[in-house]
Scaffold this motif. Structure first.
Motif, PDB file in Angstrom:
ATOM      1  N   LYS A   1      14.333   6.721  -3.944  1.00 48.73           N
ATOM      2  CA  LYS A   1      15.011   7.436  -5.032  1.00 48.73           C
ATOM      3  C   LYS A   1      15.597   8.756  -4.532  1.00 48.73           C
ATOM      4  CE  LYS A   1      14.135   9.300  -9.623  1.00 48.73           C
ATOM      5  NZ  LYS A   1      13.131   9.570 -10.653  1.00 48.73           N
ATOM      6  N   LYS A   2      14.802   9.515  -3.778  1.00 44.77           N
ATOM      7  CA  LYS A   2      15.275  10.794  -3.245  1.00 44.77           C
ATOM      8  C   LYS A   2      16.425  10.600  -2.256  1.00 44.77           C
ATOM      9  CE  LYS A   2      13.071  14.372  -4.085  1.00 44.77           C
ATOM     10  NZ  LYS A   2      13.489  15.424  -4.984  1.00 44.77           N
ATOM     11  N   SER A   3      16.389   9.508  -1.494  1.00 40.62           N
ATOM     12  CA  SER A   3      17.459   9.268  -0.519  1.00 40.62           C
ATOM     13  C   SER A   3      18.790   8.978  -1.193  1.00 40.62           C
ATOM     14  CB  SER A   3      17.090   8.108   0.419  1.00 40.62           C
ATOM     15  OG  SER A   3      17.184   6.862  -0.246  1.00 40.62           O
ATOM     16  N   GLU A   4      18.743   8.587  -2.454  1.00 39.87           N
ATOM     17  CA  GLU A   4      19.971   8.308  -3.202  1.00 39.87           C
ATOM     18  C   GLU A   4      20.405   9.473  -4.083  1.00 39.87           C
ATOM     19  OE1 GLU A   4      18.884   4.794  -5.306  1.00 39.87           O
ATOM     20  OE2 GLU A   4      18.998   3.526  -3.521  1.00 39.87           O
TER      21      GLU A   4
ATOM     22  N   PHE B   1      16.528  12.367   5.567  1.00 36.96           N
ATOM     23  CA  PHE B   1      15.087  12.517   5.787  1.00 36.96           C
ATOM     24  C   PHE B   1      14.306  11.492   4.971  1.00 36.96           C
ATOM     25  CE2 PHE B   1      11.034  14.242   4.303  1.00 36.96           C
ATOM     26  CZ  PHE B   1      10.375  14.370   5.513  1.00 36.96           C
ATOM     27  N   TYR B   2      14.613  11.379   3.695  1.00 36.44           N
ATOM     28  CA  TYR B   2      13.890  10.443   2.840  1.00 36.44           C
ATOM     29  C   TYR B   2      14.212   8.989   3.194  1.00 36.44           C
ATOM     30  CZ  TYR B   2      12.153  14.233  -0.031  1.00 36.44           C
ATOM     31  OH  TYR B   2      11.493  15.348  -0.471  1.00 36.44           O
ATOM     32  N   TYR B   3      15.429   8.739   3.642  1.00 36.92           N
ATOM     33  CA  TYR B   3      15.823   7.375   3.985  1.00 36.92           C
ATOM     34  C   TYR B   3      15.000   6.828   5.157  1.00 36.92           C
ATOM     35  CZ  TYR B   3      18.612   3.334   5.243  1.00 36.92           C
ATOM     36  OH  TYR B   3      19.009   2.064   5.542  1.00 36.92           O
TER      37      TYR B   3
ATOM     38  N   ILE C   1       0.815  -1.215   0.000  1.00 40.53           N
ATOM     39  CA  ILE C   1       0.000   0.000   0.000  1.00 40.53           C
ATOM     40  C   ILE C   1       0.856   1.276   0.000  1.00 40.53           C
ATOM     41  CG2 ILE C   1      -0.287   0.103   2.513  1.00 40.53           C
ATOM     42  CD1 ILE C   1      -3.225   1.004   1.898  1.00 40.53           C
ATOM     43  N   PHE C   2       2.051   1.197   0.555  1.00 38.45           N
ATOM     44  CA  PHE C   2       2.958   2.343   0.593  1.00 38.45           C
ATOM     45  C   PHE C   2       4.126   2.207  -0.389  1.00 38.45           C
ATOM     46  CE2 PHE C   2       0.944   2.620   4.800  1.00 38.45           C
ATOM     47  CZ  PHE C   2       0.533   3.943   4.774  1.00 38.45           C
ATOM     48  N   ARG C   3       3.992   1.320  -1.376  1.00 37.29           N
ATOM     49  CA  ARG C   3       5.093   1.065  -2.301  1.00 37.29           C
ATOM     50  C   ARG C   3       5.513   2.311  -3.078  1.00 37.29           C
ATOM     51  NH1 ARG C   3       5.253  -0.187  -7.590  1.00 37.29           N
ATOM     52  NH2 ARG C   3       3.032  -0.679  -7.617  1.00 37.29           N
ATOM     53  N   GLU C   4       4.575   3.031  -3.660  1.00 36.19           N
ATOM     54  CA  GLU C   4       4.916   4.207  -4.469  1.00 36.19           C
ATOM     55  C   GLU C   4       5.599   5.297  -3.643  1.00 36.19           C
ATOM     56  OE1 GLU C   4       1.899   2.752  -4.616  1.00 36.19           O
ATOM     57  OE2 GLU C   4       1.817   1.957  -6.657  1.00 36.19           O
ATOM     58  N   PRO C   5       5.029   5.686  -2.505  1.00 36.78           N
ATOM     59  CA  PRO C   5       5.739   6.701  -1.698  1.00 36.78           C
ATOM     60  C   PRO C   5       7.105   6.222  -1.230  1.00 36.78           C
ATOM     61  CG  PRO C   5       3.488   6.421  -0.885  1.00 36.78           C
ATOM     62  CD  PRO C   5       3.725   5.374  -1.924  1.00 36.78           C
ATOM     63  N   ARG C   6       7.211   4.926  -0.905  1.00 34.71           N
ATOM     64  CA  ARG C   6       8.492   4.366  -0.459  1.00 34.71           C
ATOM     65  C   ARG C   6       9.525   4.386  -1.585  1.00 34.71           C
ATOM     66  NH1 ARG C   6       6.478   0.175   1.543  1.00 34.71           N
ATOM     67  NH2 ARG C   6       6.770  -1.204  -0.235  1.00 34.71           N
ATOM     68  N   GLU C   7       9.099   4.047  -2.802  1.00 35.65           N
ATOM     69  CA  GLU C   7      10.013   4.095  -3.951  1.00 35.65           C
ATOM     70  C   GLU C   7      10.458   5.530  -4.227  1.00 35.65           C
ATOM     71  OE1 GLU C   7       7.884   2.153  -7.107  1.00 35.65           O
ATOM     72  OE2 GLU C   7       8.414   0.152  -6.373  1.00 35.65           O
ATOM     73  N   PHE C   8       9.538   6.484  -4.095  1.00 30.35           N
ATOM     74  CA  PHE C   8       9.894   7.896  -4.259  1.00 30.35           C
ATOM     75  C   PHE C   8      10.933   8.290  -3.215  1.00 30.35           C
ATOM     76  CE2 PHE C   8       9.197  12.235  -2.763  1.00 30.35           C
ATOM     77  CZ  PHE C   8       9.478  12.958  -3.919  1.00 30.35           C
ATOM     78  N   CYS C   9      10.684   7.919  -1.960  1.00 27.34           N
ATOM     79  CA  CYS C   9      11.624   8.256  -0.881  1.00 27.34           C
ATOM     80  C   CYS C   9      12.971   7.569  -1.084  1.00 27.34           C
ATOM     81  CB  CYS C   9      11.032   7.885   0.478  1.00 27.34           C
ATOM     82  SG  CYS C   9       9.667   8.943   0.983  1.00 27.34           S
TER      83      CYS C   9
END
Length: 97
Positions: free
Chosen positions: A40-43, A53-55, A30-38
């Motif tokens: 990507k941003k963490s890298e 923060f994103y990690y 259910i949180f896959r998309e926001p987690r993938e965004f985070c």
């Protein structure tokens, strides 16, 4: 002050929703998309603060600290002591459990 048995019972009861929330946000579909965004941003972010923060939204252990802080704040749960030490001990105990 409550008995140690009641304090430990509360410790395990509080740890259950903390673990459930941390696991759901960091692992479930259910949180896959926001987690993938985070992730990507963490890298990709230039600032170390932004990367960290994103990690925290991708790491169950990291995220559980923030969920625990929220639950300790909401419940006022203290372990062993009735001052700031009780909050500190309860914080790390809930994360550990």
């Amino acid at each position: 002050m409550e008995s140690i048995f009641i304090q430990l019972l509360k410790l395990f009861i509080i740890a259950i929703p903390v673990a459930c929330i941390a696991w759901t946000v960091t692992h479930e579909e259910i949180f896959r998309e926001p987690r993938e965004f985070c992730n990507k941003k963490s890298e990709e972010c230039n600032s170390i603060l932004q990367r960290k923060f994103y990690y925290l939204f991708t790491c169950e252990y990291c995220f559980s600290h923030y969920v625990t802080a929220l639950f300790i704040f909401i419940t006022g749960y203290q372990l062993l002591f009735e001052d700031w030490r009780g909050y500190l001990i309860s914080f790390f105990a809930v994360v550990f459990i």
